[in-house]
Design a protein around this motif. Structure first.
Motif, PDB file in Angstrom:
ATOM      1  N   UNK A   1       0.688  -0.760  -0.096  1.00 44.86           N
ATOM      2  CA  UNK A   1       0.399  -0.062  -0.424  1.00 44.86           C
ATOM      3  C   UNK A   1       1.314   0.759  -0.131  1.00 44.86           C
ATOM      4  N   UNK A   2       0.021   2.632   0.133  1.00 42.88           N
ATOM      5  CA  UNK A   2       1.432   3.734  -0.744  1.00 42.88           C
ATOM      6  C   UNK A   2       1.409   3.800   0.773  1.00 42.88           C
ATOM      7  N   UNK A   3       0.726   3.615   2.219  1.00 40.60           N
ATOM      8  CA  UNK A   3       1.135   3.927   3.509  1.00 40.60           C
ATOM      9  C   UNK A   3       2.488   2.783   3.752  1.00 40.60           C
ATOM     10  N   UNK A   4       2.074   1.474   3.902  1.00 42.71           N
ATOM     11  CA  UNK A   4       3.377   0.420   3.599  1.00 42.71           C
ATOM     12  C   UNK A   4       4.922   0.340   2.834  1.00 42.71           C
ATOM     13  N   UNK A   5       4.721   1.493   1.313  1.00 37.82           N
ATOM     14  CA  UNK A   5       5.886   1.821   0.815  1.00 37.82           C
ATOM     15  C   UNK A   5       6.218   3.164   2.106  1.00 37.82           C
ATOM     16  N   UNK A   6       5.788   4.040   2.410  1.00 38.23           N
ATOM     17  CA  UNK A   6       6.189   4.821   3.030  1.00 38.23           C
ATOM     18  C   UNK A   6       6.674   4.863   4.140  1.00 38.23           C
ATOM     19  N   UNK A   7       6.281   3.913   5.124  1.00 37.75           N
ATOM     20  CA  UNK A   7       6.708   3.680   5.887  1.00 37.75           C
ATOM     21  C   UNK A   7       8.154   3.062   5.772  1.00 37.75           C
ATOM     22  N   UNK A   8       8.538   1.884   5.197  1.00 38.97           N
ATOM     23  CA  UNK A   8       9.654   1.190   4.056  1.00 38.97           C
ATOM     24  C   UNK A   8      10.883   1.855   4.204  1.00 38.97           C
ATOM     25  N   UNK A   9      10.129   2.672   2.855  1.00 40.77           N
ATOM     26  CA  UNK A   9      11.154   4.160   2.109  1.00 40.77           C
ATOM     27  C   UNK A   9      11.445   4.245   3.530  1.00 40.77           C
ATOM     28  N   UNK A  10      10.769   5.846   4.672  1.00 36.29           N
ATOM     29  CA  UNK A  10      11.496   5.713   5.841  1.00 36.29           C
ATOM     30  C   UNK A  10      12.442   5.009   6.170  1.00 36.29           C
ATOM     31  N   UNK A  11      12.123   3.718   7.137  1.00 39.20           N
ATOM     32  CA  UNK A  11      12.740   3.029   7.772  1.00 39.20           C
ATOM     33  C   UNK A  11      14.355   3.113   7.120  1.00 39.20           C
ATOM     34  N   UNK A  12      14.121   3.484   5.189  1.00 41.73           N
ATOM     35  CA  UNK A  12      15.939   2.924   4.823  1.00 41.73           C
ATOM     36  C   UNK A  12      16.326   4.831   4.542  1.00 41.73           C
ATOM     37  N   UNK A  13      15.599   6.111   5.582  1.00 39.28           N
ATOM     38  CA  UNK A  13      15.890   7.155   4.726  1.00 39.28           C
ATOM     39  C   UNK A  13      15.375   8.144   4.277  1.00 39.28           C
ATOM     40  N   UNK A  14      14.699   7.251   3.188  1.00 42.33           N
ATOM     41  CA  UNK A  14      14.157   8.786   2.704  1.00 42.33           C
ATOM     42  C   UNK A  14      12.861   9.031   2.968  1.00 42.33           C
ATOM     43  N   UNK A  15      12.906  10.501   2.405  1.00 41.24           N
ATOM     44  CA  UNK A  15      11.373  10.728   3.216  1.00 41.24           C
ATOM     45  C   UNK A  15      10.277  11.321   1.623  1.00 41.24           C
ATOM     46  N   UNK A  16       9.583  10.606   2.198  1.00 47.86           N
ATOM     47  CA  UNK A  16       8.177  10.462   1.268  1.00 47.86           C
ATOM     48  C   UNK A  16       7.094  11.133   1.346  1.00 47.86           C
ATOM     49  N   UNK A  17       6.538  11.104   0.497  1.00 48.16           N
ATOM     50  CA  UNK A  17       4.628  11.426   1.612  1.00 48.16           C
ATOM     51  C   UNK A  17       3.706  10.078   0.583  1.00 48.16           C
ATOM     52  N   UNK A  18       2.899  10.098   1.137  1.00 49.94           N
ATOM     53  CA  UNK A  18       2.300   9.370   0.663  1.00 49.94           C
ATOM     54  C   UNK A  18       1.382   9.736  -0.512  1.00 49.94           C
ATOM     55  N   UNK A  19       1.627  10.766  -1.540  1.00 48.35           N
ATOM     56  CA  UNK A  19       1.092  10.939  -2.197  1.00 48.35           C
ATOM     57  C   UNK A  19       2.276  10.465  -3.259  1.00 48.35           C
ATOM     58  N   UNK A  20       3.586  11.043  -3.133  1.00 49.65           N
ATOM     59  CA  UNK A  20       4.846  10.309  -4.046  1.00 49.65           C
ATOM     60  C   UNK A  20       4.296   9.104  -4.044  1.00 49.65           C
TER      61      UNK A  20
END
Length: 141
Positions: free
Chosen positions: A95-114
């Motif tokens: 999901x966009x939310x799970x993708x956002x969480x994983x990218x955040x764990x990897x140090x990537x700052x993204x929004x849900x829309x991105x």
């Protein structure tokens, strides 16, 4: 070409001190960040096995060899494991939310829309989610 850029981005994430090389410590820490366990001994062995200039570090080419190595069966297993890390919610889809969480764990700052935009590029069935088949296509591009 896109795969090379993905490899470079991943290499840059792992190369925490930005020296152009990945140490066993950096490899272990980054593997831990994505939710996997790797002992220092395992990381050191992986580095030693793939280190072509025997300096005890992985340069970019060594790193690519490390992540691309293995049989087709091993690659398929690793892809399934990677999908599970991104999926995180037990629904069988990213999901966009799970993708956002994983990218955040990897140090990537993204929004849900991105994240929605990233998913949209490979969302074949148009449901706003990535199933394993769509994830597999994305990872091979």
């Amino acid at each position: 070409m896109a795969e090379c850029k993905q490899h470079q981005r991943l290499f840059d994430r792992f190369d925490e001190n930005r020296d152009g090389k990945i140490s066993a410590e950096e490899l272990q820490q980054c593997v831990h960040l994505i939710g996997k366990d790797m002992s220092y001994e395992e990381a050191k062995a992986a580095v030693e096995h793939n280190d072509t200039d025997n300096d005890g570090l992985l340069d970019f080419e060594d790193f690519v060899r490390l992540i691309e190595g293995g049989s087709e069966e091993e690659k398929a297993h690793e892809l399934k494991e990677a999908f599970k890390m991104y999926e995180m919610e037990g629904c069988g889809c990213i999901t966009p939310e799970s993708l956002n969480r994983m990218l955040s764990r990897l140090g990537e700052s993204t929004t849900i829309d991105e994240c929605r935009g990233m998913i949209c590029r490979y969302d074949i069935d148009g449901d706003g989610l990535l199933n394993f088949h769509e994830f597999e296509i994305m990872m091979r591009c």
